[in-house]
Design a protein around this motif. Sequence first.
Motif, short mmCIF file in Angstrom:
data_model
loop_
_atom_site.label_atom_id
_atom_site.label_comp_id
_atom_site.label_asym_id
_atom_site.label_seq_id
_atom_site.Cartn_x
_atom_site.Cartn_y
_atom_site.Cartn_z
N LYS A 78 38.11 28.34 40.67
CA LYS A 78 39.35 28.57 39.95
C LYS A 78 39.05 29.44 38.74
O LYS A 78 38.11 29.16 38.00
N ILE A 108 43.79 32.23 37.25
CA ILE A 108 44.80 33.13 37.82
C ILE A 108 44.95 32.90 39.31
O ILE A 108 46.04 32.79 39.84
N SER A 109 43.81 32.80 39.99
CA SER A 109 43.83 32.58 41.43
C SER A 109 42.68 31.66 41.82
O SER A 109 41.76 31.43 41.04
N ASN A 110 42.77 31.15 43.03
CA ASN A 110 41.73 30.27 43.56
C ASN A 110 41.04 30.93 44.75
O ASN A 110 41.67 31.63 45.54
N LYS A 124 38.32 37.86 47.90
CA LYS A 124 38.51 38.45 46.57
C LYS A 124 37.17 38.86 45.94
O LYS A 124 37.02 38.85 44.72
#
Length: 219
Positions: A124, A127-129, A200
């Motif tokens: 985490k 902002i995003s996971n 990502k």
Amino acid sequence: MKKIAIASLLAAAASSQVQADTIGIYAGAYAWQPSVSDSTEVGDLGFDFDADDNATSYYIALEHPIPIIPNARIQRTDVTADNKYSVGELDLSHTDATLYYEVLDNWVHLDLGLTARVFDGQIKNGISNVAIDDTVPMVYGNVMIELPLDFYAGVYGNATNLNDYQVYDFTARVGWEAILGLGIEAGYRTFNAQIDGLSKNASVDTTFKGPFAGLSYHF
């Protein structure tokens, strides 16, 4: 003298066989206090983490006298680290399912087998996971030596170097077992994970290491 020596060897072998031809249940739970060395990234962002002092692990193993069928062991570890500077968390919690054989079973115990490590963690960053949720095959080994006064000492662990996962996880331990099977256990665990190929452009290069203490049971 030769007859006495042969009789002694046969008695020792018979004793070892009786010990091996039993059903055993081994279980334990412990609190682990690791420090963390970390270089986790998500995209171009790097993160520094502090280890969570509430890391825990527990296991149960079943051994039996059927030679062709492997013994089984399951261990669960919950371990996380919090980001130092912002909202975020590194979670490398996992479950190990291990099948193994007893190679030696007397005052020296040696087990060898294979483990499927099921990661169910994430990164985490506020902002995003990014999920860490693969199943990774690993080699398993366990060496234990019985000591006087019902003490024992040993090392066990798992290791792999496969595709995007390079992981080793070793535990050194000492313990004492009471007559009824309940005992205490303490030691030091080192868990290193180098993980690439996550979504990502995330990657993990982390080592959790530190002492632990807990309870054990043998039936």
